[in-house]
Design an enzyme around this catalytic site. Structure first.
Site, PDB file in Angstrom:
ATOM      1  N   ASP A   1      12.911  26.598   4.776  1.00 36.87           N
ATOM      2  CA  ASP A   1      12.606  25.166   4.701  1.00 36.87           C
ATOM      3  C   ASP A   1      12.073  24.628   6.015  1.00 36.87           C
ATOM      4  O   ASP A   1      12.170  25.262   7.066  1.00 36.87           O
ATOM      5  CB  ASP A   1      13.834  24.373   4.274  1.00 36.87           C
ATOM      6  CG  ASP A   1      15.005  24.511   5.250  1.00 36.87           C
ATOM      7  OD1 ASP A   1      15.224  25.623   5.755  1.00 36.87           O
ATOM      8  OD2 ASP A   1      15.704  23.509   5.501  1.00 36.87           O
TER       9      ASP A   1
ATOM     10  N   GLU B   1      18.231  25.071   5.812  1.00 36.11           N
ATOM     11  CA  GLU B   1      18.765  25.115   7.178  1.00 36.11           C
ATOM     12  C   GLU B   1      18.720  23.753   7.836  1.00 36.11           C
ATOM     13  O   GLU B   1      19.633  23.358   8.555  1.00 36.11           O
ATOM     14  CB  GLU B   1      17.952  26.133   7.998  1.00 36.11           C
ATOM     15  CG  GLU B   1      18.518  26.437   9.369  1.00 36.11           C
ATOM     16  CD  GLU B   1      17.969  25.567  10.487  1.00 36.11           C
ATOM     17  OE1 GLU B   1      18.453  25.681  11.622  1.00 36.11           O
ATOM     18  OE2 GLU B   1      17.046  24.760  10.222  1.00 36.11           O
TER      19      GLU B   1
END
Length: 482
Positions: A77, A144
């Site tokens: 991400d 994350e």
């Protein structure tokens, strides 16, 4: 394909060029996950997806090497941030790369080199027939950026390797061996509706601040748009009848707010005095921040009679609470030079459903210092009568300067660049701390290229440093097999 595919090494940059076209904001990793799975299927590599959506791709050792898999780890991400004047839909629009000198940027948005370069490097090594290694376990985690939840949900027993190289560091010729832990707080202050006869609205916009990563950039002492807006509003004379109508600032928990927007109401005859006072305080702010925030801007416009507003008392409490919540460095490390030990980020504030809703994220490499800072924030908010909920945090990663993998990394940097790398810990969260807690026997380090101003539209990666980073990775993998 774009000009990005012409950079060296091409085997890495072709993947990053493709990644630029794939929406991958936190909690929206479906498309990038599918790209990785399709790649693995095309290369006939074993790939598994766990319940959290993390992907593990495996490759056996190259000829002549024993089977001793090395874990390469990064996150799928990215932080979706853009300038207010940029029209971009992160759910579908590709990022538009642009180059200035040796740096690669996106156009008006975050670039996603954090951690897109790390993902591209792992994919390149899975594909690179010239890379010698003892086997690879490439772990690509989700989410994350909004709490490291992918790593936190990682299944026990999924990883077999004993060495882990995290690919999420952001400084060239450096090896990261430790990181801070952190936690967040959600704060809510009930606002009392009130009438405002004879009032008009004043729309106030503060913009042009640099923002940045709330861990990596916190020591740069950049302005926080939410804190500064509270400071501006607090300077309106107390004998005026200021009432809050709206307030918005900040977005991501790990990004320093770059913009804030407030709507207040007051008597029409006070308009010129209010504008003059806000302009005066703003000039003081500009002078204080000087070259750190050269592009800061203030826009004030008076409008029509407000439809609704909040009482004098609750407006004052909200403004003073925002002003009192600490932001920035709270303490420096006693053990590691120039390392921030403890900090807080007043990450976001908005009026919604009749409440001022605030998020504060705090970090520290010392658990007790983190708890103490959060207790201080609780004390401030409780004085205003606000509700404060401390969210689940994530552990730090304690440095091991005797690490065998660290020795290999240092030797590899010397072979590639001819000089010793810097060895340091960072004041930011890395997934290493969480993974280490699940797999305590892992020996790990973190490396990466030169990435600057992550989590902001100024994010950029130094193109030549990516080649060095990739070459160091290949040398490390070769040396592990020797």
């Amino acid at each position: 394909m774009s000009f990005v595919t012409d950079f060296k090494p091409e085997i890495l940059w072709k993947h990053f060029d493709r990644i630029l076209t794939i929406p991958r904001g936190s909690k929206n990793e479906g498309a990038i996950r599918q790209y990785i799975l399709d790649f693995a299927r095309e290369k006939r590599l074993e790939a598994v997806t766990d319940a959290a959506g993390n992907v593990l791709v495996k490759k056996g050792p190259t000829p002549g090497n024993k089977n001793y898999p090395v874990i390469l780890q990064g996150h799928m991400d990215m932080v979706n941030e853009k300038n207010a004047d940029v029209s971009h839909d992160f759910e579908k629009d590709p990022l538009i790369p642009r180059q200035e000198g040796d740096y690669l940027y996106a156009t008006g948005t975050t670039l996603g080199s954090d951690n897109g370069i790390g993902v591209a490097a792992a994919l390149a090594l899975l594909e690179d027939d010239k890379a010698e290694h003892t086997g690879l376990e490439c772990l690509f985690t989700v989410d994350e950026e909004t709490g490291l939840t992918g790593a936190a949900s990682l299944e026990s027993g999924l990883l077999k390797g004993k060495l882990l190289i995290n690919l999420d560091s952001e400084e060239e010729n450096a090896v990261t061996v430790g990181c801070a832990g952190g936690s967040g707080q959600d704060i809510a202050l009930e606002l009392e509706p009130a009438r405002q006869p004879g009032h008009i609205t004043f729309e106030i916009k503060l913009s042009g601040l640099k923002g940045g990563h709330s861990g990596v950039d916190i020591h740069l002492q950049r302005g926080n748009a939410v804190s500064l807006m509270a400071r501006l509003l607090n300077e309106i004379p107390e004998n005026f009848s200021l009432r809050l109508v709206d307030f918005r600032g900040g977005n991501m928990h790990n990004a320093i707010p770059r913009e804030s927007f407030a709507v207040i109401s007051d008597k029409k005859e006070k308009a010129e005095i209010i504008k003059a006072r806000l302009a005066e305080v703003f000039e003081d702010i500009k002078s204080e921040f000087g070259s750190v925030e050269p592009d800061i801007k203030l826009k004030i416009s008076a409008g029509a009679q407000p439809v609704k507003a909040y009482s004098l008392d609750s407006s004052a409490k909200a403004i003073k609470m925002l002003l009192a919540i600490p932001h920035g460095v709270a303490a420096m490390s006693y053990d590691i030079p120039d390392l921030v030990e403890t900090s807080s980020n007043l990450a976001s504030a908005k009026i919604k459903d009749g409440k001022l809703q605030i998020h504060v994220s705090s970090r520290s490499s010392t658990a007790s210092a983190l708890q103490s800072l959060q207790r201080r924030i609780e004390a401030v908010t409780s004085l205003a009568g606000a509700e404060n909920i401390t969210l689940g945090g994530y552990p730090g990663w304690r440095p091991d300067l005797k690490s065998r993998l660290l020795k290999t990394a240092k030797e590899s940097y010397v072979e590639v660049s001819g000089k010793d790398p810097e060895v340091y810990a960072i004041h930011a969260g890395l997934e290493c701390g969480i993974i280490k807690k699940k797999y305590p026997d892992l020996d790990m380090v973190s490396i990466g290229p030169q990435i600057e101003f992550p989590h902001s539209p100024d994010e950029r990666v130094l193109v030549p440093s990516v080649a060095d980073f990739y070459n160091v990775l290949k040398v490390m993998l070769r040396k592990i097999g020797e």
